[in-house]
Design a protein around this motif. Structure first.
Motif, short mmCIF file in Angstrom:
data_model
loop_
_atom_site.label_atom_id
_atom_site.label_comp_id
_atom_site.label_asym_id
_atom_site.label_seq_id
_atom_site.Cartn_x
_atom_site.Cartn_y
_atom_site.Cartn_z
N THR A 3 113.81 -55.18 13.39
CA THR A 3 112.30 -55.16 13.18
C THR A 3 111.65 -54.01 14.31
O THR A 3 112.77 -53.44 14.75
CB THR A 3 111.59 -56.37 13.97
OG1 THR A 3 112.04 -56.62 15.10
CG2 THR A 3 112.15 -57.55 13.07
N ASP A 4 110.56 -53.55 14.13
CA ASP A 4 110.29 -52.44 15.00
C ASP A 4 109.76 -52.78 16.15
O ASP A 4 109.98 -54.09 16.54
CB ASP A 4 109.13 -51.61 14.37
CG ASP A 4 108.12 -52.35 13.88
OD1 ASP A 4 107.79 -53.54 14.60
OD2 ASP A 4 106.95 -52.28 13.02
N SER A 5 109.31 -52.04 17.22
CA SER A 5 108.96 -52.44 18.45
C SER A 5 107.75 -53.50 18.49
O SER A 5 107.36 -54.35 19.37
CB SER A 5 108.42 -51.15 19.15
OG SER A 5 107.39 -50.72 18.66
N LEU A 10 111.88 -54.66 9.33
CA LEU A 10 112.11 -53.62 8.75
C LEU A 10 113.53 -53.70 7.51
O LEU A 10 113.53 -53.04 6.55
CB LEU A 10 112.69 -52.39 9.66
CG LEU A 10 111.65 -52.11 10.61
CD1 LEU A 10 112.05 -50.92 11.58
CD2 LEU A 10 110.25 -51.41 9.99
N THR A 90 112.56 -48.73 20.56
CA THR A 90 112.09 -48.43 19.28
C THR A 90 112.16 -49.47 18.38
O THR A 90 111.37 -49.71 17.20
CB THR A 90 113.11 -47.27 18.61
OG1 THR A 90 114.42 -47.70 18.88
CG2 THR A 90 112.94 -45.92 19.47
N HIS A 91 113.11 -50.49 18.32
CA HIS A 91 113.16 -51.70 17.56
C HIS A 91 113.93 -52.64 18.28
O HIS A 91 114.41 -52.55 19.30
CB HIS A 91 113.75 -51.27 16.40
CG HIS A 91 114.93 -50.60 16.34
ND1 HIS A 91 115.10 -49.00 16.42
CD2 HIS A 91 116.24 -51.07 16.17
CE1 HIS A 91 116.47 -48.86 16.34
NE2 HIS A 91 117.14 -50.05 16.37
#
Length: 476
Positions: A3-5, A10, A90-91
């Motif tokens: 997943t993103d932040s 994703l 970032t993620h």
């Protein structure tokens, strides 16, 4: 899963789809927790996940999720924040390991542990109950223990204990407990399936069943009828009624589980109560034998001496009069010598019967031994005792006793009366005074009653052939 932040999905791998039933397009751009978590997900665990991701912290926990089809499953979840070369977050990378089977085993073990703990508690309560039941000295005390113990052991049930009446045509309510206002005070044996079939009966647990006639209502709740059996004889009935356990009252599997457990527990309780009732009855029978005269059926010397001490203690507190009437059958040896010992026994039985039939409740007859009897008269002064002795003497002398098809001579008695505290304040003192008055009656011609020391008017009683007029006097 990646997943993103901001925890927007994703990427997922095929194993994730196989476990959850979700494809990437189902989760893309969404917070996975909002999709996977459901009604039984622990809210504290869900909050821990939100807090960890909010603060970009690593987290490992166990959480219950739901598949696309709605099936619950458990995973060992690990969430790891990922940063780039500059240290910018970032993620997240999340891994999920299916632990549903392990959690199921843990739940089963916990259920078994709780069940064993409950059984252990029940065993301890049963042990305590047994101890109290077997310690009961009387039926009233036993019923008190039954009420308290049954309400503690099976709190979900209202209950009643019925005991057969002497004639065995009905069972009378001996004890009840719980919130039910009132149980039927008396039931007939044919009103209960358990008593008719001769074994324990449950209603509300089988496909084919019928309520007992003593349980009223168009749709009665589940109930148990458990016979109380002692020495092979049915002596009563334990009735347990589970109000609130109707089909709509709780989940069916919970209801059946609780009722099965209570059925087994109820059977044990019925057995314990059976043994306790038999124990109390045996104790009462043995005690009764120890304080009853077997020939006449009235109290014996042992009972009299104990009762006399209690009466004197009560008399010292209340100040009420207490009298003794000491009686001796006149010429008793002649009955034995002229007509045999069976005739002598018949005379003694006749005296006991007259005493039982002609005495008020506050006066207790006893056989001291041989042909000597005593009446313990509570709340009775000397005048009342003299009048009572006159009635006893008259009733005895007016009887015609038959032995071997011939009439025995009339039975007469001599007696002495002593009253506390005037003639003594101890058992020995009163007995001595009454015995001296009895001795005076014998010396004065028998067939008469004397009272210790003070003289009263003569009370005529029916004459008997060949004897002097009977009289009652208070001694010179």
């Amino acid at each position: 899963m990646v997943t993103d932040s901001l925890r927007r999905t994703l990427w997922i791998n095929p194993a994730f789809s196989a476990l959850t039933g979700y494809q990437l397009e189902d989760l893309l751009g969404k917070d996975p927790g909002e999709v996977l978590q459901g009604r039984d997900t622990d809210p504290d665990t869900a909050e821990r996940i939100r807090e960890a991701t909010h603060h970009r912290q690593e987290l490992r926990c166990e959480v219950q999720n739901y598949t696309r089809s709605g099936t619950a499953y458990w995973v060992d979840l690990r969430i790891v924040p990922v940063h780039d070369d500059t240290g910018r977050h970032t993620h997240y990378v999340s891994t999920l390991r299916d632990i549903t089977e392990r959690k199921s085993l843990e739940d089963q073990n916990e259920e078994m542990r709780q069940a064993e703990a409950m059984r252990q508690d029940e065993r301890q309560l049963l042990a305590q109950t047994s101890e109290w039941l077997y310690s009961a000295r009387s039926s009233d005390e036993l019923m008190m223990v039954v009420r308290r113990a049954m309400h503690t052991l099976i709190p979900e049930a209202d209950g009643a204990l019925y005991v057969y009446a002497t004639a065995r045509d009905t069972l009378d309510l001996a004890a009840s407990w719980g919130s039910m206002p009132a149980f039927t005070p008396r039931i007939a044996p044919d009103d209960c399936w358990a008593l008719r079939r001769g074994r324990a009966y449950s209603y509300g647990m089988k496909a084919i069943e019928f309520p007992c006639d003593h349980v009223h209502g168009d749709a009665p709740p589940p109930f148990f009828c458990l016979p109380i059996i002692a020495h092979g004889e049915t002596i009563g009935l334990l009735h347990l009624r589970f109000d609130g356990f109707e089909e709509t009252g709780m989940l069916r599997h919970m209801r059946e589980g609780v009722l099965r457990n209570r059925w087994e527990l109820g059977l044990i309780c019925a057995e314990q109560i059976s043994l306790a009732i038999a124990n109390v009855r045996l104790r009462h029978e043995l005690h009764d034998r120890s304080v009853r005269d077997p020939l006449t059926g009235i109290w014996n010397r042992r009972w009299f001496l104990d009762a006399m001490q209690r009466a004197l203690r009560r008399n010292s507190t209340t100040g009420n009069a207490l009298s003794l009437i000491l009686l001796d059958v006149d010429h008793f040896k002649r009955f034995n010598d002229d007509h045999g010992h069976d005739a002598g026994d018949l005379v003694l039985q006749a005296v006991g019967e007259v005493l039982r039939d002609h005495l008020p409740e506050h006066c207790q007859p006893c056989r001291l031994g041989g042909e000597e009897f005593v009446i313990l008269c509570n709340d009775t002064d000397a005048d009342a005792a003299a009048a009572l002795a006159a009635r006893i003497a008259t009733a005895l002398s007016s009887q015609t006793l038959q032995h071997d098809r011939s009439a025995l001579p009339p039975v007469t008695v001599s007696g002495g009366i002593a009253t506390a505290p005037h003639h003594g304040q101890t058992a020995e003192g009163l007995l001595r005074a009454a015995d001296q008055a009895l001795y005076a009656a014998k010396n004065n011609g028998r067939n008469r009653i004397e009272c210790a020391r003070t003289q009263v008017e003569q009370i005529a009683t029916p004459a008997t052939p060949g004897s002097q007029n009977q009289s009652i006097q208070k001694g010179a």
